[in-house]
Design a protein around this motif. Structure first.
Motif: not given
Length: 127
Positions: A29-38
């Motif tokens: 199982n892949h556990i994902s997070t998403f980082l948005v850098v503005g």
């Protein structure tokens, strides 16, 4: 440390794998997070599983450098999505938790460091 993948300008896919055994089957199982850098603000969508804390912390440091994490958006209260909330709030004390109260996210605010943060939809993309 697993490296973050930049999937768009300033958008990074992070996370790690969590394997477990179900009877005679090994399940991945892949556990994902998403980082948005503005240009002015940063946002992390989901926190990763607590078992991956060091990976999440190191991945954030590798991209943010000395920048702060401005917003944290755990999409809902399950461990892979919100399990590192407390650690992130201690690491980035000025961070604001954002989300929809209907998802159960307010239940995350049981510790002192996060309780002081407003819970609301933030206009993250506004200049």
């Amino acid at each position: 440390m697993r490296r973050l993948r930049e999937i768009g300008d300033g958008v990074f896919w992070a996370g790690d794998c969590l394997g477990f055994v179900d009877g005679s089957r090994r399940i991945h199982n892949h556990i994902s997070t998403f980082l948005v850098v503005g240009a002015e603000r940063t946002l992390l969508v989901d926190t990763g599983h607590p078992a991956h804390w060091r990976t999440v912390r190191d991945q954030l440091r590798s991209v943010l450098g000395g920048r702060s994490l401005d917003y944290l958006f755990p999409t809902h209260q399950e461990l892979p999505h919100a399990g590192n909330t407390e650690r992130l709030m201690h690491t980035y004390p000025e961070c604001t938790i954002v989300g929809d109260p209907a998802t159960g996210v307010p239940q995350l605010l049981s510790w002192e460091s996060a309780r002081k943060r407003p819970l609301s939809w933030a206009n993250v993309l506004a200049p």
